[in-house]
Design a protein around this motif. Structure first.
Motif, PDB file in Angstrom:
ATOM      1  N   GLY A   1      12.971 -37.261 -66.207  1.00 35.12           N
ATOM      2  CA  GLY A   1      12.419 -36.274 -66.627  1.00 35.12           C
ATOM      3  C   GLY A   1      10.654 -36.494 -66.508  1.00 35.12           C
TER       4      GLY A   1
ATOM      5  N   ASN B   1       7.662 -34.596 -66.417  1.00 26.28           N
ATOM      6  CA  ASN B   1       6.610 -33.533 -66.195  1.00 26.28           C
ATOM      7  C   ASN B   1       5.619 -33.891 -67.521  1.00 26.28           C
TER       8      ASN B   1
ATOM      9  N   ILE C   1      12.731 -40.868 -62.754  1.00 31.22           N
ATOM     10  CA  ILE C   1      13.694 -40.035 -61.954  1.00 31.22           C
ATOM     11  C   ILE C   1      13.516 -38.692 -62.436  1.00 31.22           C
TER      12      ILE C   1
ATOM     13  N   LYS D   1      14.008 -34.549 -60.672  1.00 33.18           N
ATOM     14  CA  LYS D   1      14.747 -34.068 -59.593  1.00 33.18           C
ATOM     15  C   LYS D   1      13.728 -32.922 -58.890  1.00 33.18           C
ATOM     16  N   SER D   2      12.665 -32.915 -59.345  1.00 32.36           N
ATOM     17  CA  SER D   2      11.640 -32.237 -58.789  1.00 32.36           C
ATOM     18  C   SER D   2      10.311 -32.960 -58.346  1.00 32.36           C
TER      19      SER D   2
ATOM     20  N   PRO E   1       2.178 -23.789 -68.473  1.00 32.79           N
ATOM     21  CA  PRO E   1       1.468 -22.914 -69.339  1.00 32.79           C
ATOM     22  C   PRO E   1       1.068 -21.773 -68.184  1.00 32.79           C
TER      23      PRO E   1
ATOM     24  N   ALA F   1      19.495 -36.657 -62.234  1.00 31.72           N
ATOM     25  CA  ALA F   1      20.205 -37.582 -63.239  1.00 31.72           C
ATOM     26  C   ALA F   1      21.428 -36.838 -63.729  1.00 31.72           C
TER      27      ALA F   1
ATOM     28  N   THR G   1      13.636 -34.814 -70.396  1.00 26.24           N
ATOM     29  CA  THR G   1      14.247 -33.911 -69.363  1.00 26.24           C
ATOM     30  C   THR G   1      13.711 -32.368 -69.756  1.00 26.24           C
TER      31      THR G   1
ATOM     32  N   TYR H   1      12.261 -13.785 -66.292  1.00 28.15           N
ATOM     33  CA  TYR H   1      11.958 -14.871 -66.956  1.00 28.15           C
ATOM     34  C   TYR H   1      10.735 -15.738 -66.155  1.00 28.15           C
TER      35      TYR H   1
ATOM     36  N   GLU I   1       1.822 -14.180 -74.601  1.00 33.29           N
ATOM     37  CA  GLU I   1       0.934 -14.263 -73.625  1.00 33.29           C
ATOM     38  C   GLU I   1       1.185 -13.308 -72.494  1.00 33.29           C
TER      39      GLU I   1
ATOM     40  N   ILE J   1      10.356 -31.876 -75.209  1.00 31.10           N
ATOM     41  CA  ILE J   1      11.457 -30.977 -75.668  1.00 31.10           C
ATOM     42  C   ILE J   1      12.714 -31.478 -75.925  1.00 31.10           C
TER      43      ILE J   1
ATOM     44  N   THR K   1       5.568 -27.286 -77.843  1.00 31.85           N
ATOM     45  CA  THR K   1       4.565 -27.308 -77.072  1.00 31.85           C
ATOM     46  C   THR K   1       4.025 -28.354 -76.447  1.00 31.85           C
ATOM     47  N   GLY K   2       3.023 -28.127 -75.241  1.00 30.73           N
ATOM     48  CA  GLY K   2       2.601 -29.288 -74.535  1.00 30.73           C
ATOM     49  C   GLY K   2       1.985 -30.408 -75.235  1.00 30.73           C
TER      50      GLY K   2
ATOM     51  N   ILE L   1      -3.710 -22.610 -77.204  1.00 29.41           N
ATOM     52  CA  ILE L   1      -4.442 -21.565 -76.662  1.00 29.41           C
ATOM     53  C   ILE L   1      -3.611 -20.500 -76.257  1.00 29.41           C
TER      54      ILE L   1
HETATM   55  C1  LIG Z   1       6.154 -19.817 -69.597  1.00 28.07           C
HETATM   56  C2  LIG Z   1       6.039 -20.889 -70.505  1.00 28.07           C
HETATM   57  C3  LIG Z   1       4.286 -21.078 -71.204  1.00 28.07           C
HETATM   58  C4  LIG Z   1       4.080 -22.009 -71.700  1.00 28.07           C
HETATM   59  N1  LIG Z   1       2.596 -22.123 -72.290  1.00 28.07           N
HETATM   60  C5  LIG Z   1       2.394 -23.115 -73.147  1.00 28.07           C
HETATM   61  C6  LIG Z   1       1.210 -23.203 -73.668  1.00 28.07           C
HETATM   62  O1  LIG Z   1       0.256 -22.379 -73.454  1.00 28.07           O
HETATM   63  N2  LIG Z   1       0.613 -24.324 -74.048  1.00 28.07           N
HETATM   64  C7  LIG Z   1       1.652 -25.124 -74.524  1.00 28.07           C
HETATM   65  O2  LIG Z   1       1.196 -26.054 -75.136  1.00 28.07           O
HETATM   66  N3  LIG Z   1       2.901 -25.233 -74.093  1.00 28.07           N
HETATM   67  C8  LIG Z   1       3.176 -24.427 -73.255  1.00 28.07           C
HETATM   68  N4  LIG Z   1       4.559 -24.301 -72.907  1.00 28.07           N
HETATM   69  C9  LIG Z   1       5.563 -25.240 -73.386  1.00 28.07           C
HETATM   70  C10 LIG Z   1       5.153 -26.514 -72.483  1.00 28.07           C
HETATM   71  O3  LIG Z   1       5.415 -26.093 -71.061  1.00 28.07           O
HETATM   72  C11 LIG Z   1       6.428 -27.537 -72.776  1.00 28.07           C
HETATM   73  O4  LIG Z   1       5.866 -27.928 -73.937  1.00 28.07           O
HETATM   74  C12 LIG Z   1       6.477 -28.689 -71.860  1.00 28.07           C
HETATM   75  O5  LIG Z   1       6.412 -28.168 -70.554  1.00 28.07           O
HETATM   76  C13 LIG Z   1       7.232 -29.816 -72.392  1.00 28.07           C
HETATM   77  O6  LIG Z   1       7.193 -30.976 -71.467  1.00 28.07           O
HETATM   78  P1  LIG Z   1       8.600 -31.790 -71.249  1.00 28.07           P
HETATM   79  O7  LIG Z   1       8.105 -32.886 -70.557  1.00 28.07           O
HETATM   80  O8  LIG Z   1       9.362 -32.286 -72.386  1.00 28.07           O
HETATM   81  O9  LIG Z   1       9.526 -30.969 -70.449  1.00 28.07           O
HETATM   82  P2  LIG Z   1       9.199 -30.105 -68.954  1.00 28.07           P
HETATM   83  O10 LIG Z   1       8.012 -29.907 -68.751  1.00 28.07           O
HETATM   84  O11 LIG Z   1      10.084 -29.151 -68.888  1.00 28.07           O
HETATM   85  O12 LIG Z   1       9.728 -31.249 -67.964  1.00 28.07           O
HETATM   86  C14 LIG Z   1      11.201 -31.598 -67.735  1.00 28.07           C
HETATM   87  C15 LIG Z   1      11.210 -32.482 -66.516  1.00 28.07           C
HETATM   88  O13 LIG Z   1      12.417 -33.165 -66.480  1.00 28.07           O
HETATM   89  C16 LIG Z   1      12.979 -32.647 -65.330  1.00 28.07           C
HETATM   90  N5  LIG Z   1      14.552 -32.814 -65.331  1.00 28.07           N
HETATM   91  C17 LIG Z   1      15.147 -32.071 -66.065  1.00 28.07           C
HETATM   92  N6  LIG Z   1      16.443 -32.322 -65.868  1.00 28.07           N
HETATM   93  C18 LIG Z   1      16.460 -33.357 -64.938  1.00 28.07           C
HETATM   94  C19 LIG Z   1      17.700 -34.177 -64.707  1.00 28.07           C
HETATM   95  N7  LIG Z   1      18.796 -34.004 -64.705  1.00 28.07           N
HETATM   96  N8  LIG Z   1      17.377 -35.221 -63.625  1.00 28.07           N
HETATM   97  C20 LIG Z   1      16.162 -35.356 -63.237  1.00 28.07           C
HETATM   98  N9  LIG Z   1      15.029 -34.655 -63.664  1.00 28.07           N
HETATM   99  C21 LIG Z   1      15.180 -33.802 -64.517  1.00 28.07           C
HETATM  100  C22 LIG Z   1      12.554 -31.388 -64.742  1.00 28.07           C
HETATM  101  O14 LIG Z   1      12.479 -31.521 -63.261  1.00 28.07           O
HETATM  102  C23 LIG Z   1      10.899 -31.562 -65.347  1.00 28.07           C
HETATM  103  O15 LIG Z   1       9.979 -32.155 -64.388  1.00 28.07           O
HETATM  104  C24 LIG Z   1       4.750 -23.197 -72.171  1.00 28.07           C
HETATM  105  C25 LIG Z   1       6.135 -22.880 -71.700  1.00 28.07           C
HETATM  106  C26 LIG Z   1       6.757 -21.926 -71.052  1.00 28.07           C
HETATM  107  C27 LIG Z   1       8.120 -21.610 -70.473  1.00 28.07           C
END
Ligand SMILES: Cc1cc2nc3c(=O)[nH]c(=O)nc-3n(C[C@H](O)[C@H](O)[C@H](O)COP(=O)(O)OP(=O)(O)OC[C@H]3O[C@@H](n4cnc5c(N)ncnc54)[C@H](O)[C@@H]3O)c2cc1C
Length: 400
Positions: free
Chosen positions: A8, A10, A33, A35-36, A43, A78, A104, A122, A162, A289, A309-310, A347
């Motif tokens: 994962g 991002n 690794i 998938k995207s 956000p 994965a 992930t 959604y 939002e 997350i 959150t981020g 924000i």
């Molecule tokens: C609509 C929306 C608005 C938001 N706005 C805010 C905001 O304003 N401020 C803020 O702080 N937070 C915000 N958030 C929350 C923020 O987006 C998350 O906190 C953040 O994305 C979490 O990061 P992460 O890396 O844990 O997960 P993600 O960003 O979801 O990344 C997970 C990654 O894992 C990959 N992945 C998953 N499963 C697999 C697998 N089996 N094999 C390979 N790759 C895999 C995915 O492709 C992805 O790239 C928002 C969320 C949403 C849904």
């Protein structure tokens, strides 16, 4: 040479992978690794339905920056991890590791109530945001009531708020606001709880927004069923709806659920200590997350969850990277910061207005917590977006 596999990439995974490589240099091989192929600034998805952003404005190819910084990238899904053999099984190949970082993110639980998947929109995926854009074009021709909200067990309430304020603004811009009854529904015990037990002044501020924008609201409600033209609440109230957008709960992804060795929680999250190391597997770590976070409050009649959150996602990616480096040097003292003790930096866009939310700790007890409204423009949200995209594109993962 220590090999770390980051699953994962991002927010949390991108930071973790780049930081391990930056700190570990030639002694560390890092393989991401994902998938995207794209890094996505999630956000800003709330702006896509209203044509304020295109997906290409808020995403970019991540392999280029990873390669430049010495991180290998495998574009694959994965499927599971064999923690005994220390191998991640993907849909392309098997990848061995010394350390494994799970970043992930979430899986969206659309089956939280009948009809949510079929009839509610959604906004949290590129596809979902684009489908809303199309649906709103149709809606304009024949406006009706709108229901926006979060379902029972949801935790990402902020994004739904939002979206609510952005759609309200859009309705005014389209000159159809007077034709639309706009409803907000939430499992929160009070407006602005946000899954963090609220902040001083937050409830009053949100109540005044609801009054100012003439938005009807229901707190402490869940969704019993969504139908094409209505939302039935757990209170049995039926709200007519020509357009519905709901934030369902998040759970752990299938990769985690299909890996019994990870001993994940029932919701599919990774149990870790305050150093983000797995409670029983010393070479497995989690960030973002994927981390299991204990609820900082007691929910009311309707269950709901806390936000991940981020900022804490990025922060936990950094902590994991630092700790893997320390462990590989034979150090035993690790960096620790419980999720709830990470500062709150967020924000909330309120439709070309914004509320800046700052606190020394995400969860109570806090020493300070402030919500600063900026009613003139959402300039800080835009700056934050530009800054985050710039720093990630450049691979400056060490920046805040
Ligand atoms: C609509 C929306 C608005 C938001 N706005 C805010 C905001 O304003 N401020 C803020 O702080 N937070 C915000 N958030 C929350 C923020 O987006 C998350 O906190 C953040 O994305 C979490 O990061 P992460 O890396 O844990 O997960 P993600 O960003 O979801 O990344 C997970 C990654 O894992 C990959 N992945 C998953 N499963 C697999 C697998 N089996 N094999 C390979 N790759 C895999 C995915 O492709 C992805 O790239 C928002 C969320 C949403 C849904």
């Amino acid at each position: 040479m220590t090999t770390t596999v980051v699953v994962g990439g991002n927010f949390a995974g991108m930071t973790a992978a780049l930081e391990i490589k930056r700190k570990g240099k030639d002694k560390h091989k890092v393989i991401m690794i994902d998938k995207s192929p794209l890094f996505l600034f999630i956000p800003s998805l709330i702006w896509v339905p209203f044509n304020r952003r295109e997906i290409k404005d808020i995403s970019f190819r991540k392999d280029e920056i990873l390669h430049k910084k010495g991180v290998e990238f495998l574009l694959a899904e994965a499927l599971r991890v064999d923690t005994e053999r220390q191998v991640v099984v993907t849909d392309k190949e098997e990848v061995s590791y010394n350390h494994l970082v799970i970043a992930t993110g979430p899986k969206v639980k659309y089956d939280v109530a009948p009809g949510v998947q079929e009839y509610a929109h959604y906004v949290g995926t590129p596809n979902g945001a684009m489908k809303i854009r199309t649906a709103l074009e149709e809606f304009k021709k024949n406006p009706g009531p709108i229901v926006i909200g979060a379902t029972q067990n949801a935790g990402c309430m902020g994004a739904a708020y939002e979206f609510l304020f952005n759609i309200e603004k859009w309705l005014r811009e389209q000159n159809i606001r007077k034709k639309v009854d706009l409803y907000w529904i939430t499992p929160e015990t009070f407006l602005g709880h946000f899954g963090i037990d609220g902040m001083t002044g937050g409830e009053t501020m949100l109540k005044s927004f609801m009054k100012m924008f003439n938005i009807h609201f229901r707190t402490e409600v869940g969704v019993k069923e969504v139908q094409e033209d209505k939302v039935i609440l757990t209170s049995d109230e039926e709200l007519p709806s020509s357009f519905t957008m709901l934030m369902p709960p998040f759970i752990g992804v299938d990769f985690v659920k299909n890996s019994p060795g990870l001993e994940a929680t029932a919701a599919g999250y990774i149990p870790v200590t305050d150093d983000y190391r797995h409670v029983t597997l010393p070479n497995v770590w989690a960030a973002g997350i994927a981390v299991d976070v204990k609820l900082p409050f007691t929910p009311g009649k309707v269950p709901f969850s806390g936000p991940k959150t981020g900022y804490p996602s990025d922060e936990t990616g950094k902590i994991v990277a630092e700790n893997i480096i320390r462990v590989s040097k034979g150090e035993t003292e690790l960096k620790k910061k419980a999720w709830g003790k990470i500062p709150g930096v967020c924000i909330m866009d309120a439709g070309k207005k914004e509320v800046i939310i700052l606190s020394d700790k995400l969860f109570k007890p806090r020493n300070f917590a402030i919500m600063i409204p900026n009613i003139f423009y959402d300039v800080f949200k835009v700056i934050f977006e530009k800054y985050f995209l710039w720093k990630t594109r450049k691979g400056y993962s060490y920046l805040p």
